[in-house]
Design an enzyme around this catalytic site. Structure first.
Site, PDB file in Angstrom:
ATOM      1  N   LYS A  77       0.854  -1.188   0.000  1.00  0.00           N
ATOM      2  CA  LYS A  77       0.000   0.000   0.000  1.00  0.00           C
ATOM      3  C   LYS A  77       0.889   1.237   0.000  1.00  0.00           C
ATOM      4  O   LYS A  77       1.826   1.337   0.808  1.00  0.00           O
ATOM      5  CB  LYS A  77      -0.847   0.009   1.293  1.00  0.00           C
ATOM      6  CG  LYS A  77      -1.803   1.170   1.379  1.00  0.00           C
ATOM      7  CD  LYS A  77      -3.120   0.808   0.746  1.00  0.00           C
ATOM      8  CE  LYS A  77      -4.063   1.973   0.604  1.00  0.00           C
ATOM      9  NZ  LYS A  77      -3.828   2.816  -0.571  1.00  0.00           N
ATOM     10  N   LYS A 101       4.746   2.397   9.001  1.00  0.00           N
ATOM     11  CA  LYS A 101       3.519   3.104   9.390  1.00  0.00           C
ATOM     12  C   LYS A 101       2.364   2.120   9.561  1.00  0.00           C
ATOM     13  O   LYS A 101       1.652   2.146  10.561  1.00  0.00           O
ATOM     14  CB  LYS A 101       3.183   4.091   8.252  1.00  0.00           C
ATOM     15  CG  LYS A 101       2.611   5.393   8.667  1.00  0.00           C
ATOM     16  CD  LYS A 101       2.388   6.282   7.448  1.00  0.00           C
ATOM     17  CE  LYS A 101       3.596   7.084   7.055  1.00  0.00           C
ATOM     18  NZ  LYS A 101       3.331   8.098   6.019  1.00  0.00           N
ATOM     19  N   LYS A 113       5.451   2.400  -2.669  1.00  0.00           N
ATOM     20  CA  LYS A 113       5.393   3.779  -3.180  1.00  0.00           C
ATOM     21  C   LYS A 113       5.639   3.731  -4.676  1.00  0.00           C
ATOM     22  O   LYS A 113       6.407   2.877  -5.154  1.00  0.00           O
ATOM     23  CB  LYS A 113       6.466   4.656  -2.516  1.00  0.00           C
ATOM     24  CG  LYS A 113       6.147   6.128  -2.562  1.00  0.00           C
ATOM     25  CD  LYS A 113       5.163   6.495  -1.485  1.00  0.00           C
ATOM     26  CE  LYS A 113       4.784   7.950  -1.514  1.00  0.00           C
ATOM     27  NZ  LYS A 113       3.932   8.295  -0.361  1.00  0.00           N
ATOM     28  N   THR A 197      -5.447  12.887   6.991  1.00  0.00           N
ATOM     29  CA  THR A 197      -4.079  13.008   7.509  1.00  0.00           C
ATOM     30  C   THR A 197      -3.983  14.185   8.473  1.00  0.00           C
ATOM     31  O   THR A 197      -3.428  14.067   9.577  1.00  0.00           O
ATOM     32  CB  THR A 197      -3.071  13.149   6.347  1.00  0.00           C
ATOM     33  OG1 THR A 197      -3.282  12.080   5.434  1.00  0.00           O
ATOM     34  CG2 THR A 197      -1.640  13.103   6.862  1.00  0.00           C
ATOM     35  N   ASN A 228      -2.790  20.126   1.855  1.00  0.00           N
ATOM     36  CA  ASN A 228      -3.790  19.185   2.368  1.00  0.00           C
ATOM     37  C   ASN A 228      -3.605  18.933   3.864  1.00  0.00           C
ATOM     38  O   ASN A 228      -4.538  19.104   4.653  1.00  0.00           O
ATOM     39  CB  ASN A 228      -3.700  17.880   1.566  1.00  0.00           C
ATOM     40  CG  ASN A 228      -4.658  16.823   2.086  1.00  0.00           C
ATOM     41  OD1 ASN A 228      -4.486  16.305   3.179  1.00  0.00           O
ATOM     42  ND2 ASN A 228      -5.692  16.519   1.332  1.00  0.00           N
ATOM     43  N   SER A 356      -7.564   5.238   4.356  1.00  0.00           N
ATOM     44  CA  SER A 356      -7.465   4.461   3.106  1.00  0.00           C
ATOM     45  C   SER A 356      -7.859   3.011   3.375  1.00  0.00           C
ATOM     46  O   SER A 356      -8.534   2.364   2.565  1.00  0.00           O
ATOM     47  CB  SER A 356      -6.026   4.480   2.565  1.00  0.00           C
ATOM     48  OG  SER A 356      -5.822   5.610   1.762  1.00  0.00           O
TER      49      SER A 356
HETATM   50  P1  NAD Z   1       0.408  19.621  -0.529  1.00  0.00           P
HETATM   51  O1  NAD Z   1       1.086  19.667  -1.862  1.00  0.00           O
HETATM   52  O2  NAD Z   1      -1.085  19.638  -0.467  1.00  0.00           O
HETATM   53  O3  NAD Z   1       0.931  20.826   0.413  1.00  0.00           O
HETATM   54  C1  NAD Z   1       2.292  21.096   0.608  1.00  0.00           C
HETATM   55  C2  NAD Z   1       2.411  22.482   1.217  1.00  0.00           C
HETATM   56  O4  NAD Z   1       3.792  22.740   1.503  1.00  0.00           O
HETATM   57  C3  NAD Z   1       1.954  23.618   0.306  1.00  0.00           C
HETATM   58  O5  NAD Z   1       1.299  24.602   1.081  1.00  0.00           O
HETATM   59  C4  NAD Z   1       3.262  24.177  -0.233  1.00  0.00           C
HETATM   60  O6  NAD Z   1       3.166  25.561  -0.613  1.00  0.00           O
HETATM   61  C5  NAD Z   1       4.125  24.031   0.995  1.00  0.00           C
HETATM   62  N1  NAD Z   1       5.552  24.094   0.710  1.00  0.00           N
HETATM   63  C6  NAD Z   1       6.222  23.613  -0.353  1.00  0.00           C
HETATM   64  N2  NAD Z   1       7.522  23.933  -0.258  1.00  0.00           N
HETATM   65  C7  NAD Z   1       7.656  24.619   0.915  1.00  0.00           C
HETATM   66  C8  NAD Z   1       8.752  25.207   1.577  1.00  0.00           C
HETATM   67  N3  NAD Z   1       9.976  25.170   1.063  1.00  0.00           N
HETATM   68  N4  NAD Z   1       8.526  25.820   2.766  1.00  0.00           N
HETATM   69  C9  NAD Z   1       7.289  25.871   3.301  1.00  0.00           C
HETATM   70  N5  NAD Z   1       6.211  25.340   2.706  1.00  0.00           N
HETATM   71  C10 NAD Z   1       6.403  24.721   1.529  1.00  0.00           C
HETATM   72  O7  NAD Z   1       0.998  18.306   0.173  1.00  0.00           O
HETATM   73  P2  NAD Z   1       0.367  17.504   1.398  1.00  0.00           P
HETATM   74  O8  NAD Z   1      -0.459  16.395   0.857  1.00  0.00           O
HETATM   75  O9  NAD Z   1      -0.173  18.450   2.383  1.00  0.00           O
HETATM   76  O10 NAD Z   1       1.692  16.798   1.958  1.00  0.00           O
HETATM   77  C11 NAD Z   1       2.596  17.484   2.803  1.00  0.00           C
HETATM   78  C12 NAD Z   1       3.515  16.460   3.436  1.00  0.00           C
HETATM   79  O11 NAD Z   1       2.730  15.496   4.148  1.00  0.00           O
HETATM   80  C13 NAD Z   1       4.373  15.644   2.452  1.00  0.00           C
HETATM   81  O12 NAD Z   1       5.591  15.328   3.102  1.00  0.00           O
HETATM   82  C14 NAD Z   1       3.560  14.357   2.277  1.00  0.00           C
HETATM   83  O13 NAD Z   1       4.367  13.251   1.860  1.00  0.00           O
HETATM   84  C15 NAD Z   1       3.053  14.190   3.706  1.00  0.00           C
HETATM   85  N6  NAD Z   1       1.884  13.316   3.803  1.00  0.00           N
HETATM   86  C16 NAD Z   1       0.735  13.628   3.169  1.00  0.00           C
HETATM   87  C17 NAD Z   1      -0.361  12.786   3.306  1.00  0.00           C
HETATM   88  C18 NAD Z   1      -1.679  13.108   2.647  1.00  0.00           C
HETATM   89  O14 NAD Z   1      -2.650  12.339   2.881  1.00  0.00           O
HETATM   90  N7  NAD Z   1      -1.799  14.185   1.895  1.00  0.00           N
HETATM   91  C19 NAD Z   1      -0.263  11.609   4.070  1.00  0.00           C
HETATM   92  C20 NAD Z   1       0.928  11.340   4.741  1.00  0.00           C
HETATM   93  C21 NAD Z   1       1.996  12.205   4.588  1.00  0.00           C
END
Ligand code: NAD
Length: 431
Positions: A77, A101, A113, A197, A228, A356
């Site tokens: 997954k 996880k 992944k 998340t 997100n 999920s």
């Molecule tokens: P996203 O693309 O929706 O949001 C990312 C945010 O980070 C945006 O606001 C972007 O502008 C900001 N960002 C990018 N570069 C930056 C920087 N240099 N400094 C500050 N802010 C910056 O992504 P997301 O889904 O929110 O994911 C964020 C993190 O969480 C990632 O590491 C992702 O792997 C992890 N994650 C996400 C989920 C999920 O369900 N979406 C689940 C587990 C882990």
């Protein structure tokens, strides 16, 4: 391809850091070295050529990956990422984190992944759809509801998941939507998956504040990243009365010592694209955000944000890792010395994979849960996981940090499953 990489050449390589941590956890938990041998290399790593017909009639061939790290608990997954900077090492590390996880929160999946090396901004919607369908065709039966189940990640979303479900179902000649999670509700998605998340981050932060005797409704929150994860967590903190005093995104950050109005900020971001320029807030940069005087700091953007050079400036008492891999090993050591509690990514952001799993269960049963049920079950899972891991860490890791405790806890469960499945050459039942 070997996962043993040249450490001298690869500073800040997330795979190197993860392998070191896994090895340390296996040793501290007094598990058989064979457990590390199983975990250090993915069970399968696929590199595929993805032909795509472009709008001008030419064909471009993209490179894609699917890394299937470990399936001792169940089907692989993990997310699918569309990004030009994807490396094989980062995909391997991300798949390994998924294994850890799922084990940690007791979700019966393995870790995986996937990625396509591409700049999605350069593609039309039709090209993106053709690329996605082509990826599904070349992966063939290496994915499936009982084999390997992709989900959204950076630059992929519910629409991409719906194309995958459709292409896979056509190839199988039957509707088989359980092949992916994070789908639109109309084709078997789960209510609450989009916010899961961030919601999980909120539950874990509340548990951590309780463990540290910080009055939660007064806890001052700073969040790096307003996508997100960051924005959904911010909404819940604000609803709980916690002042969210600073947030940032790729454009920079904003600060108000009395707390930002999150609903209005979300409207502002919808209109302007960024947090910067939000009325009534002071502009700050991302380094200032990480160093802000607050109670709980939530990195929710990217890898390697808290490093040896800035971790010393952190004033928060608790760091909750919404992002994957935001803290380097040097920063971990500095924060430990400062007695900052770092709630590790494999626990803090596991709300996404938990919901999920709920989606996959509902698809298998052809049944729909309501939002209250999803959120209640998520809350139970996250709170229980935090308490178990925190208790284990307090008991077993006097000289170490919570990440080490979480890795030990997760890998012990993996080792037990490997033992019963006969994967370990254990002596006298010891593993
Ligand atoms: P996203 O693309 O929706 O949001 C990312 C945010 O980070 C945006 O606001 C972007 O502008 C900001 N960002 C990018 N570069 C930056 C920087 N240099 N400094 C500050 N802010 C910056 O992504 P997301 O889904 O929110 O994911 C964020 C993190 O969480 C990632 O590491 C992702 O792997 C992890 N994650 C996400 C989920 C999920 O369900 N979406 C689940 C587990 C882990």
């Amino acid at each position: 391809m070997s996962v043993e990489v040249d450490k001298a050449e690869k500073k800040d390589n997330v795979l190197v850091a993860t392998l070191d941590k896994v090895k340390q956890a296996v040793e501290l938990a007094e598990l058989s070295p064979e457990v590390y041998e199983h975990l250090k290399t993915p069970m399968r790593f696929l590199e595929v050529a993805i032909p795509v017909e472009m709008e001008d009639g030419t064909t471009r061939v993209y490179t894609g990956y699917r890394c299937q790290h470990n399936n001792v608990f169940g089907p692989y997954k993990g997310g699918l990422r569309y990004h030009p900077d994807v490396t094989t090492d980062s995909i391997k590390a991300l798949s390994m984190w998924m294994t850890l996880k799922c084990s940690l929160v007791g979700v019966p999946f393995g870790g995986a992944k996937g990625a396509i090396v591409c700049d999605v901004q350069e593609l039309t919607v039709k090209e993106k759809e053709r690329m996605t369908r082509s990826y599904v065709r070349v992966l063939g039966s290496f994915i499936g509801p009982e084999t390997d189940i992709p989900a959204p990640d950076v630059f992929t979303d519910a629409q991409v998941m719906a194309w995958i479900a459709d292409e896979y179902s056509s190839n199988m000649r039957e509707p088989s939507f359980g092949v992916v999670t994070g789908k639109p509700l109309a084709v078997g998605g789960c209510v609450g998956r989009n916010e899961a998340t961030g919601r999980g981050v909120f539950f874990v932060a509340r548990e951590a504040a309780n463990a540290f005797d910080i009055p939660f409704d007064k806890a001052r929150i700073a969040i790096q990243g307003f996508g997100n994860v960051g924005s959904n967590a911010a909404v819940l903190f604000a609803e709980a009365g916690c002042p969210v005093i600073a947030v940032s995104d790729v454009s920079g950050g904003i600060y108000n010592k009395d707390g930002l109005e999150i609903e209005k900020l979300i409207e502002h971001v919808k209109k302007t694209g960024f947090v910067k320029g939000f009325p009534g807030a002071q502009d700050i940069d991302n380094q200032e955000l990480l160093a802000i005087d607050c109670d709980i700091l939530i990195p929710a953007a990217l890898e390697n944000q808290l490093t040896g050079s800035n971790a010393g400036n952190v004033k928060a008492k608790i760091v909750v890792e919404g992002a994957n891999g935001p803290t380097t090993p040097e920063a971990d050591q500095i924060l430990k010395d400062k007695k900052v509690l770092v709630v590790p990514d494999i626990l803090a952001n596991s709300g996404g994979v938990t919901v999920s799993y709920f989606e996959w269960v509902q698809n298998n049963y052809g049944f729909r849960w309501d939002l209250a049920t999803v959120n209640r079950r998520l809350e139970e899972k996250m709170s229980e996981a935090f308490k178990m891991v925190y208790h284990y860490y307090c008991e077993k890791c006097v000289d170490s940090d919570m990440r080490t405790g979480a890795y030990m806890y997760s890998i012990k469960r993996l080792a037990e499953a490997m033992h019963y499945r006969g994967w370990l050459n254990d002596k006298n039942g010891q593993y």
